[in-house]
Design an enzyme around this catalytic site. Structure first.
Site, short mmCIF file in Angstrom:
data_model
loop_
_atom_site.label_atom_id
_atom_site.label_comp_id
_atom_site.label_asym_id
_atom_site.label_seq_id
_atom_site.Cartn_x
_atom_site.Cartn_y
_atom_site.Cartn_z
N HIS A 70 -4.67 2.28 -10.83
CA HIS A 70 -3.20 2.04 -10.44
C HIS A 70 -3.18 0.43 -9.77
O HIS A 70 -2.78 0.10 -8.49
CB HIS A 70 -2.83 2.73 -9.29
CG HIS A 70 -2.74 4.23 -9.96
ND1 HIS A 70 -1.75 4.63 -10.84
CD2 HIS A 70 -3.18 5.45 -9.59
CE1 HIS A 70 -2.09 5.96 -11.30
NE2 HIS A 70 -3.13 6.57 -10.48
N ASP A 81 2.08 5.70 -6.65
CA ASP A 81 0.78 5.16 -6.97
C ASP A 81 0.89 3.85 -7.93
O ASP A 81 0.03 3.16 -7.56
CB ASP A 81 -0.06 6.34 -7.75
CG ASP A 81 -0.71 7.36 -6.80
OD1 ASP A 81 -0.90 7.02 -5.50
OD2 ASP A 81 -0.53 8.45 -7.36
#
Length: 338
Positions: A76, A238
């Protein structure tokens, strides 16, 4: 099972002491499967060619990363400029579970998306209670009271899981998305969004743009249109979150309030159910782990296009376009580096 599978092929597996306990797997079970138990994370990093994790390296781990090491985990990177720079500086070969793509699907993200999507309405139902700071609305209602209204933004894997559980709980459900898949879904535009958020008791943000930072679908100004005591659940946190007022929270302190509206923005939502999450992720990732271990990363990405799409950072270059765009860095096609 997978440690045993890899050790029988001649690979040496190091496991940090206690790493599996939260998921019900003891050091002894790993040792019996052929793993070598090391006490500290630092020792694992220093002993290994490839690091397998769940979360991206935390700041306390940055110094442990070894130059040229292979990293295989959820990364991420779009909202994480500092980590991106560390991986570039150390020439890390960084594969992101969430961008491995096969036949248009994200096989290593899907099981976690299913868990997070299923969890979202459960958390929404819990935090609608009065003692959690909401209005005290029962999600399923009663024979004489309408159930709560759940609005889901997006129509991917997270959204479908959220819809399934929301309906099972007895809620009224509306899905709004940029590209509706059937007539029951509403087209996402500012007018429709403003109308729908004003009627919702639980709003679940389930938007994903592969590898990129999630756009703010609900801005701070839009909060005035949302009923006080409603709850926003940002499953996209995220990747930066799809509500402007979102910031990451933890399972220990999952919620906060903005303008009378609760926000649940727990990063790594599947961590609430670690045994299910661990087994699901392990079953999906072992094929790629075996490929990297047996072939080496260069041959592995030549052989497997899905794995190649998972390569975000390689030898000091950003090799995933959405990550490069997010940080205004140069993008390099990995083919020019191999």
């Amino acid at each position: 099972h997978h440690v045993s599978f890899l050790t029988k092929q001649g690979h040496k597996i190091f496991v940090q002491s206690g790493a599996g306990e939260g998921s019900g797997f003891t050091d002894k079970s790993y040792k019996d499967a052929g793993a070598i138990i090391l006490k500290y994370a630092k020792d694992v990093y220093e002993s290994s060619i490839m690091i397998i994790k769940v979360k991206e390296p935390q700041e306390s781990e940055y110094e442990y990363l070894q130059v040229g090491q292979i990293l295989f985990t959820y990364l991420h990177l779009a909202p994480l400029k500092k980590l991106t720079n560390i991986l570039l500086k150390k020439n890390i070969i960084a594969f992101a579970y969430e961008t491995i793509e096969k036949d248009g699907e994200l096989p290593l993200l899907k099981p976690m998306s299913e868990i997070a999507g299923s969890l979202a309405p459960l958390m929404g139902a819990f935090y609608l209670s009065k003692h959690q700071g909401s209005n005290g609305l029962l999600i399923c209602g009663t024979s004489a009271v309408e159930p709560a209204h759940v609005l889901i933004i997006g129509n991917g894997v997270v959204a479908r899981a959220s819809e399934k559980i929301s309906r099972a709980l007895g809620a009224r459900v509306t899905i709004i998305a940029r590209h509706p898949k059937d007539k029951s879904e509403i087209i996402l535009n500012n007018i429709n969004l403003q109308e729908e958020i004003s009627k919702a008791d639980i709003i679940i943000g389930a938007v994903l743009i592969k590898g990129a930072k999630t756009p703010s679908i609900i801005t701070k100004k839009m909060l005035k249109h949302i009923q006080k005591g409603s709850i926003l659940i940002d499953v996209a946190i995220d990747q930066g979150g799809c509500f402007e007022t979102s910031h990451p929270t933890t399972h220990d302190q999952p919620i906060y309030e903005v303008n009378g509206i609760l926000h649940y923005c727990v990063a790594n939502m599947p961590g609430a159910y670690p045994k299910t999450a661990s087994i699901a992720l392990s079953n999906e990732s072992i094929y790629y782990i075996e490929l990297l271990a047996n072939k080496g990363w260069k041959e592995a990405i030549k052989e497997n296009q899905a794995l190649k799409l998972g390569l975000n950072i390689c030898l000091g270059h950003v090799t995933y376009e959405a990550v490069a765009y997010s940080h205004q860095l140069e993008f390099r096609d990995v083919d020019t580096l191999v």
